[in-house]
Motif scaffolding. Sequence first.
Motif, PDB file in Angstrom:
ATOM      1  N   VAL A 267      -6.055   8.542  -1.976  1.00  0.00           N
ATOM      2  CA  VAL A 267      -4.893   7.864  -2.563  1.00  0.00           C
ATOM      3  C   VAL A 267      -5.184   7.492  -4.009  1.00  0.00           C
ATOM      4  N   ILE A 268      -6.371   6.963  -4.240  1.00  0.00           N
ATOM      5  CA  ILE A 268      -6.743   6.547  -5.595  1.00  0.00           C
ATOM      6  C   ILE A 268      -6.758   7.741  -6.534  1.00  0.00           C
ATOM      7  N   GLU A 269      -7.146   8.905  -6.049  1.00  0.00           N
ATOM      8  CA  GLU A 269      -7.109  10.105  -6.881  1.00  0.00           C
ATOM      9  C   GLU A 269      -5.680  10.389  -7.348  1.00  0.00           C
TER      10      GLU A 269
ATOM     11  N   TYR B 182       0.819  -1.213   0.000  1.00  0.00           N
ATOM     12  CA  TYR B 182       0.000   0.000   0.000  1.00  0.00           C
ATOM     13  C   TYR B 182       0.856   1.267   0.000  1.00  0.00           C
ATOM     14  N   LYS B 183       2.049   1.191   0.582  1.00  0.00           N
ATOM     15  CA  LYS B 183       2.956   2.337   0.527  1.00  0.00           C
ATOM     16  C   LYS B 183       3.409   2.581  -0.919  1.00  0.00           C
TER      17      LYS B 183
ATOM     18  N   LYS C 120     -11.867   0.865   4.250  1.00  0.00           N
ATOM     19  CA  LYS C 120     -10.767   0.953   3.289  1.00  0.00           C
ATOM     20  C   LYS C 120     -11.133   1.859   2.119  1.00  0.00           C
ATOM     21  N   ALA C 121     -12.366   1.769   1.649  1.00  0.00           N
ATOM     22  CA  ALA C 121     -12.795   2.609   0.531  1.00  0.00           C
ATOM     23  C   ALA C 121     -12.662   4.088   0.883  1.00  0.00           C
ATOM     24  N   LYS C 122     -13.066   4.464   2.094  1.00  0.00           N
ATOM     25  CA  LYS C 122     -12.929   5.854   2.526  1.00  0.00           C
ATOM     26  C   LYS C 122     -11.461   6.244   2.653  1.00  0.00           C
ATOM     27  N   ARG C 123     -10.674   5.349   3.230  1.00  0.00           N
ATOM     28  CA  ARG C 123      -9.256   5.643   3.477  1.00  0.00           C
ATOM     29  C   ARG C 123      -8.467   5.796   2.181  1.00  0.00           C
TER      30      ARG C 123
ATOM     31  N   GLU D 139       2.616   5.830  -3.382  1.00  0.00           N
ATOM     32  CA  GLU D 139       3.714   6.675  -3.819  1.00  0.00           C
ATOM     33  C   GLU D 139       4.084   6.501  -5.283  1.00  0.00           C
ATOM     34  N   GLU D 140       3.852   5.303  -5.844  1.00  0.00           N
ATOM     35  CA  GLU D 140       4.343   5.024  -7.185  1.00  0.00           C
ATOM     36  C   GLU D 140       3.283   4.455  -8.126  1.00  0.00           C
ATOM     37  N   GLY D 141       2.117   4.113  -7.596  1.00  0.00           N
ATOM     38  CA  GLY D 141       1.117   3.445  -8.415  1.00  0.00           C
ATOM     39  C   GLY D 141       0.733   4.245  -9.647  1.00  0.00           C
ATOM     40  N   ALA D 142       0.770   3.574 -10.808  1.00  0.00           N
ATOM     41  CA  ALA D 142       0.367   4.192 -12.081  1.00  0.00           C
ATOM     42  C   ALA D 142      -0.412   3.130 -12.852  1.00  0.00           C
ATOM     43  N   PRO D 143      -1.710   3.309 -13.031  1.00  0.00           N
ATOM     44  CA  PRO D 143      -2.552   2.243 -13.579  1.00  0.00           C
ATOM     45  C   PRO D 143      -2.143   1.793 -14.979  1.00  0.00           C
ATOM     46  N   ILE D 144      -2.163   0.472 -15.190  1.00  0.00           N
ATOM     47  CA  ILE D 144      -1.922  -0.077 -16.529  1.00  0.00           C
ATOM     48  C   ILE D 144      -3.195  -0.720 -17.086  1.00  0.00           C
ATOM     49  N   THR D 145      -4.255  -0.781 -16.276  1.00  0.00           N
ATOM     50  CA  THR D 145      -5.530  -1.342 -16.726  1.00  0.00           C
ATOM     51  C   THR D 145      -6.613  -0.284 -16.552  1.00  0.00           C
ATOM     52  N   PRO D 146      -7.690  -0.367 -17.318  1.00  0.00           N
ATOM     53  CA  PRO D 146      -8.747   0.633 -17.181  1.00  0.00           C
ATOM     54  C   PRO D 146      -9.299   0.753 -15.774  1.00  0.00           C
ATOM     55  N   VAL D 147      -9.374  -0.364 -15.042  1.00  0.00           N
ATOM     56  CA  VAL D 147      -9.852  -0.344 -13.656  1.00  0.00           C
ATOM     57  C   VAL D 147      -8.747  -0.865 -12.756  1.00  0.00           C
TER      58      VAL D 147
END
Length: 436
Positions: A372-374, A216-217, A365-368, A221-229
């Motif tokens: 981050v997802i943004e 989750y860290k 988790k959805a609220k938390r 910090e680095e997540g960049a989506p490669i799939t539509p969802v």
Amino acid sequence: MKISLFYEFPLPRPWTEDDEHKLFQHGLDEVEAADKAGFSTVWLTEHHFLEEYCHSTAPEMFLAAASQRTKDIRLGFGVMHLPPPINHPARIAERVATLDHLSNGRVEFGTGEGSSVAELGGFNIDPADKRAQWEEALEVAIRCMVEEPFSGFKGEHVEMPARNVIPKPLQKPHPPVWVACTRPASVQMAAQKAIGALSFAYTGPEALKDRVDGYYKTFEEEGAPITPVINPNILAIGGDLSMMVAKSDDEALKRLGIGGGFFSFGIMHYYLTGMHTPGRTKVWERYEQAVQEDPTLAYGPGRGAIGSPDTVREFLRGYEASGVDEIILLLNPRSHEGTMESIEIMGKEILPEFIERDQLAVADKAKRLAPVIEKVEARRQPSDAPLFDETYAFGGLPTGRGGKFTAGEIPEAMAEINEGRVKAAQAEKAAREAAS
């Protein structure tokens, strides 16, 4: 924490004539019972040529059958091999989407590269290419699921022209995507790509907590989506996660026998230390000998969800405390009766409290993760997929190299069809004339 089941379909020798038939029929009975008990997902692996250790070579077939005997349990590929010599990306998309419709939208799309000599060598895959093959095939398979039409791809390992791949999945735009993670670096890679991590965990819940936190860290910090969802989730599977539940610890151990350690032994045999002669090497016999020399290879309470309801409950709570989103429990070789009773006890005495807590945890988790997802979505790169060429079309008869015609059966068949049509029309005309 969700609690799920994991199938490898091990089948130790010696085999009787109907052993494989019983193996799959028993599996269907167990999945039907697991659905009623409240398990979250049944995950089914895909392996090839790993006799005794894994007879799950066509998971989509079993999962399709299971879809017709269940209502709620999700159906997971754990995992489907993506290298194109094993599964072409278009065929992957077709099978995943078809199962999604058959199951009313219950598919989890777990993916992997493959790593055994038996499989990579059997399909003539260079191990140096498998990560690149997985990356290209995942991109193409997902695009085949969502593009209408798929506009084409030309890579190092996959080349495919524009085609409209059908059907499209019921879950829009595609089912949740996961990747098998055998090392901490793979978990980090999953987080970077914003897909789920099917994480192997062999050292217990304490070490798993670091892996969960790291996922989750990295995702934040680095997540960049490669799939539509995206699919920000991590689950645990491992050699210490066998399941055998009975009224007492002693009864569970008796029913388990020495089978609990066969999963880990099989990994060692096929992936690390074993030399295997197809159709000749007796893997289970080697395992029995190893257990005689080192009884700790056979698992018991504390090394799996093994024991009485109280023992298993405490074991699972330890993993729940690690923060992992889901745990998948291994089913052991030749243990159908014990497995059926285990599933029933889990449904009546253990699962309800975990299901209740998981529902609250998912909402929290959805609220938390919302902010981050943004941030993660803001890192999404524009698609470099080519635009569909609206002038492109295909048709006519297939030809081979140099334009040589190679499909003579087609015009012959068409001529026969036309001849039949003409004769039918003539017969109909003659019948009308005779009637008048």
